[in-house]
Enzyme design. Structure first.
Site, short mmCIF file in Angstrom:
data_model
loop_
_atom_site.label_atom_id
_atom_site.label_comp_id
_atom_site.label_asym_id
_atom_site.label_seq_id
_atom_site.Cartn_x
_atom_site.Cartn_y
_atom_site.Cartn_z
N PHE A 1 22.32 -39.10 -19.29
CA PHE A 1 20.87 -39.09 -19.19
C PHE A 1 20.32 -37.69 -19.37
O PHE A 1 20.85 -36.71 -18.83
CB PHE A 1 20.43 -39.57 -17.80
CG PHE A 1 20.79 -40.98 -17.47
CD1 PHE A 1 19.89 -42.02 -17.71
CD2 PHE A 1 22.01 -41.29 -16.88
CE1 PHE A 1 20.23 -43.33 -17.38
CE2 PHE A 1 22.36 -42.59 -16.56
CZ PHE A 1 21.46 -43.62 -16.81
N ASP A 2 19.22 -37.59 -20.11
CA ASP A 2 18.38 -36.42 -20.02
C ASP A 2 17.71 -36.46 -18.64
O ASP A 2 17.68 -37.51 -18.00
CB ASP A 2 17.33 -36.46 -21.14
CG ASP A 2 16.35 -35.31 -21.06
OD1 ASP A 2 16.81 -34.15 -21.02
OD2 ASP A 2 15.14 -35.56 -21.02
N LEU A 3 17.18 -35.35 -18.18
CA LEU A 3 16.56 -35.32 -16.85
C LEU A 3 15.04 -35.41 -16.93
O LEU A 3 14.45 -36.43 -16.58
CB LEU A 3 16.98 -34.05 -16.11
CG LEU A 3 16.48 -33.93 -14.67
CD1 LEU A 3 17.05 -35.05 -13.79
CD2 LEU A 3 16.83 -32.57 -14.09
N ASP A 4 14.39 -34.36 -17.41
CA ASP A 4 12.93 -34.32 -17.46
C ASP A 4 12.36 -35.40 -18.37
O ASP A 4 12.77 -35.52 -19.52
CB ASP A 4 12.45 -32.96 -17.99
CG ASP A 4 12.64 -31.84 -17.00
OD1 ASP A 4 13.16 -32.12 -15.91
OD2 ASP A 4 12.29 -30.69 -17.32
N ASP B 1 14.13 -39.06 -23.55
CA ASP B 1 12.71 -39.25 -23.85
C ASP B 1 12.26 -38.44 -25.05
O ASP B 1 11.06 -38.40 -25.36
CB ASP B 1 11.86 -38.86 -22.63
CG ASP B 1 11.85 -37.35 -22.38
OD1 ASP B 1 10.77 -36.78 -22.16
OD2 ASP B 1 12.93 -36.73 -22.42
#
Length: 215
Positions: free
Chosen positions: A8-11, A163
């Site tokens: 996963f990306d975070l932001d 995202d």
């Protein structure tokens, strides 16, 4: 090949840092270029590293601008950051189901730790690869391949969730499947242009995708 690993990306993917990032850019750019930048002007800066962004604006003051940005960002972090709906429950279910979980982000480690602890997500992730751990950030495959190596996972067994275009292109470059999140600040249509394998309307959609993938 079944899927056993989620990166996963975070932001903008797991935690809602959109207001924090936008306000941090507006604060920083407002100091150097009063009244020049509006909210919509800074949306393209979400995704690339701070160094890439500020170098494109003022190559001579990159480190100075990064310092101003980070000071404001950290000071306002806990007030403006929150998790997206469905994230905590879905990640907890994935962890309990035995999936290997990792984070691959272009943020620096200390800010990543703040966000994960604030949202209680820190307990679920086996591996966190930040900007401090790599020479080349996403969309270069290096950080994704590093996370996979640390998790003892293969690209074809993984989905990269994010995202931004950097996440989708990075996943493709590393050989994983990819999933975009429709709640991206840049809009679903923007992310769809990069042709992720899946588009999530809620993080819980991952559970249905994995069930179908692993039948």
């Amino acid at each position: 090949m079944s899927i056993n690993t989620l990166l996963f990306d975070l932001d903008g993917t797991l935690i809602d840092t959109n207001e924090l990032i936008i306000s941090s850019f507006l604060h920083t750019l407002g100091k150097y270029y009063p009244d020049r930048y509006q909210r919509e002007d800074v949306l393209p800066f979400m995704g690339p590293t701070l160094h890439e962004t500020f170098e494109s604006i003022n190559p001579e003051k990159v480190e100075e601008m990064i310092s101003v940005y980070r000071e404001y960002n950290i000071k306002n972090h806990d007030v403006l950051v929150k998790e997206f709906a469905g994230v905590f429950e879905t990640v907890r279910t994935l962890k309990e189901s035995g999936y290997k979980l990792g984070i691959v982000t272009t943020k620096v480690s200390n800010v990543v730790e703040k966000g994960l602890k604030l949202t209680n997500l820190d307990q679920f992730f086996d591996v966190v690869v930040t900007l401090d751990h790599v020479d080349k950030p996403k969309p270069d495959p290096e950080p994704i391949l590093k996370a996979l190596s640390l998790l003892d996972a293969k690209p074809e067994e993984a989905i990269m969730v994010g995202d931004n275009s950097h996440d989708i292109d990075g996943g493709k470059n590393a050989g994983t499947k990819t999933a975009g999140v429709a709640w991206t600040a840049k809009g679903r249509d923007f992310l769809a242009r990069f042709e992720p394998d899946y588009m999530l309307d809620n993080m819980a959609d991952l559970l249905d995708i994995l069930e179908a993938e692993n039948q």
